[in-house]
Design an enzyme around this catalytic site. Sequence first.
Site, PDB file in Angstrom:
ATOM      1  N   ASP A  35       0.818  -1.206   0.000  1.00 14.87           N
ATOM      2  CA  ASP A  35       0.000   0.000   0.000  1.00 14.87           C
ATOM      3  C   ASP A  35       0.853   1.258   0.000  1.00 14.87           C
ATOM      4  O   ASP A  35       2.063   1.227   0.248  1.00 14.87           O
ATOM      5  CB  ASP A  35      -0.915   0.007   1.226  1.00 14.87           C
ATOM      6  CG  ASP A  35      -2.091  -0.945   1.086  1.00 14.87           C
ATOM      7  OD1 ASP A  35      -2.324  -1.442  -0.023  1.00 14.87           O
ATOM      8  OD2 ASP A  35      -2.767  -1.188   2.094  1.00 14.87           O
ATOM      9  N   LYS A  57      -3.666   3.399  -2.915  1.00  6.58           N
ATOM     10  CA  LYS A  57      -4.808   4.220  -3.293  1.00  6.58           C
ATOM     11  C   LYS A  57      -4.657   5.591  -2.644  1.00  6.58           C
ATOM     12  O   LYS A  57      -4.204   5.724  -1.521  1.00  6.58           O
ATOM     13  CB  LYS A  57      -6.121   3.593  -2.807  1.00  6.58           C
ATOM     14  CG  LYS A  57      -6.370   2.189  -3.317  1.00  6.58           C
ATOM     15  CD  LYS A  57      -7.586   1.579  -2.627  1.00  6.58           C
ATOM     16  CE  LYS A  57      -7.792   0.137  -3.041  1.00  6.58           C
ATOM     17  NZ  LYS A  57      -8.892  -0.497  -2.302  1.00  6.58           N
ATOM     18  N   MET A 171      -8.314   8.828   8.740  1.00  8.88           N
ATOM     19  CA  MET A 171      -8.606   9.452   7.435  1.00  8.88           C
ATOM     20  C   MET A 171      -9.490  10.677   7.650  1.00  8.88           C
ATOM     21  O   MET A 171     -10.523  10.856   7.010  1.00  8.88           O
ATOM     22  CB  MET A 171      -9.251   8.436   6.493  1.00  8.88           C
ATOM     23  CG  MET A 171      -8.361   7.236   6.190  1.00  8.88           C
ATOM     24  SD  MET A 171      -9.206   5.825   5.435  1.00  8.88           S
ATOM     25  CE  MET A 171      -9.975   5.070   6.885  1.00  8.88           C
TER      26      MET A 171
END
Length: 260
Positions: A35, A57, A171
């Site tokens: 990641d 991502k 996040m």
Amino acid sequence: MTGKAYLVGAGPGRADLITVRGLSVLRQADAVLYDRLIAASLLDEAPPHAERIFVGKRPGCHAFRQDGITETLVRLVRSGLQVVRLKGGDPGVFAHLAEEAAALAAAGLPFEIVPGVSSALAVPLHAGIPLTWRGVASAFTVVSGHEVTPHGCSGISWALLAASPTLVVLMALERLAQVCDYLIAAGRNPETPAALISRGASADQRVLRATLVTLPARQQATQLPPPAVLVVGEVAALADRLAWYDPAQFSTGPMLWDEL
């Protein structure tokens, strides 16, 4: 030869927050699907022959769609490789572990889940913020900032989140103002201490301390970069007293695992 998948949590920020088990399987990998938020130096721990596949991502830019990641993982294991799926933090916390493990199970392929140090725990600690505090906060709640949608909030109860002694929002940056507004509207005291921790547990860590009502404006002026973790609750006030982490101390020098 029978392949196997290892779904490994790399921990947040610093490379040496990976577990001993995680490091062990990484050093035996034939392929590594990694990641965006892992420490780049961890890739050096994989064998020279190991294929390294970036599947990270970021908002609006995905190297792979999630179904593409899952299909690649299954294909590589089915071909007989030892495959490490390397995820930042803990693989079971907002990291699509369930979809990937379910696909491996459905294909009849062996896999192992290697827990990691979650950013929900380690990032606040690197900012001097324990999530509990005797007599002040005896419980904490972890939620994703993505629960705030462009058209309102999802099905979660913001009243319950607002009542949690300590709330950790992963996040958190993209919809920080909405998160703070929803919590205040749901009954949280606007003067509750809050801390925004950017790039936690890394050489670039920065911490912004404020209150729930003033934090969005402070962030607007400061522009801390993602990823960021938000902590709301009285424990956030401890950041001033318990700050211990000097990012520069961990930015250079050899890792401590050479003998592992």
